[in-house]
Design a protein around this motif. Structure first.
Motif, PDB file in Angstrom:
ATOM      1  N   ASP A  28       4.776 -17.081  16.379  1.00 19.28           N
ATOM      2  CA  ASP A  28       4.237 -18.347  15.895  1.00 19.28           C
ATOM      3  C   ASP A  28       2.776 -18.591  16.269  1.00 19.28           C
ATOM      4  O   ASP A  28       2.164 -19.517  15.756  1.00 19.28           O
ATOM      5  CB  ASP A  28       5.101 -19.508  16.373  1.00 19.28           C
ATOM      6  N   THR A  29       2.189 -17.769  17.120  1.00 22.42           N
ATOM      7  CA  THR A  29       0.776 -17.962  17.472  1.00 22.42           C
ATOM      8  C   THR A  29      -0.020 -16.666  17.343  1.00 22.42           C
ATOM      9  O   THR A  29      -1.021 -16.626  16.646  1.00 22.42           O
ATOM     10  CB  THR A  29       0.631 -18.501  18.899  1.00 22.42           C
ATOM     11  N   HIS A  31       0.674 -13.792  15.858  1.00 23.62           N
ATOM     12  CA  HIS A  31       0.660 -13.231  14.506  1.00 23.62           C
ATOM     13  C   HIS A  31      -0.346 -13.962  13.629  1.00 23.62           C
ATOM     14  O   HIS A  31      -1.009 -13.352  12.797  1.00 23.62           O
ATOM     15  CB  HIS A  31       2.051 -13.299  13.885  1.00 23.62           C
ATOM     16  N   GLN A  32      -0.459 -15.262  13.816  1.00 23.17           N
ATOM     17  CA  GLN A  32      -1.422 -16.044  13.037  1.00 23.17           C
ATOM     18  C   GLN A  32      -2.848 -15.598  13.342  1.00 23.17           C
ATOM     19  O   GLN A  32      -3.681 -15.491  12.443  1.00 23.17           O
ATOM     20  CB  GLN A  32      -1.249 -17.540  13.324  1.00 23.17           C
ATOM     21  N   LEU A  35      -3.429 -12.371  11.517  1.00 25.85           N
ATOM     22  CA  LEU A  35      -3.579 -12.648  10.092  1.00 25.85           C
ATOM     23  C   LEU A  35      -4.978 -13.158   9.785  1.00 25.85           C
ATOM     24  O   LEU A  35      -5.637 -12.682   8.846  1.00 25.85           O
ATOM     25  CB  LEU A  35      -2.536 -13.669   9.631  1.00 25.85           C
ATOM     26  N   GLU A  36      -5.458 -14.095  10.565  1.00 29.06           N
ATOM     27  CA  GLU A  36      -6.786 -14.657  10.341  1.00 29.06           C
ATOM     28  C   GLU A  36      -7.877 -13.593  10.494  1.00 29.06           C
ATOM     29  O   GLU A  36      -8.856 -13.584   9.740  1.00 29.06           O
ATOM     30  CB  GLU A  36      -7.028 -15.825  11.285  1.00 29.06           C
TER      31      GLU A  36
END
Length: 69
Positions: A28-29, A31-32, A35-36
């Motif tokens: 939830d953190t 991986h983001q 991705l960014e």
């Protein structure tokens, strides 16, 4: 470790928890964040060149596994 109570969460402030072991990101953190980073890089990656055939150097030894199937 991820905070379990509201007090622990508040103590983090604006810090982002990336990973419990500094390697494997939280889904939830962390991986983001990955991705960014990929999204930011896509434009530069696309401009890096045109894909085409790749040349492969001759093998260092004749009995290599390059053409084995």
């Amino acid at each position: 470790m991820k905070p379990k109570t509201e007090t622990e969460k508040a103590a983090l402030g604006d810090k982002i928890l990336f990973s419990p072991d500094a390697v494997h990101p939280y889904t939830d953190t962390g991986h983001q964040l990955y991705l960014e980073a990929v999204v930011r890089s896509l434009t530069r990656i696309e401009k890096a060149g045109i894909p085409g055939p790749a040349s492969v150097a001759d093998a260092l030894v004749a009995d290599n596994w390059r053409r084995q199937r």
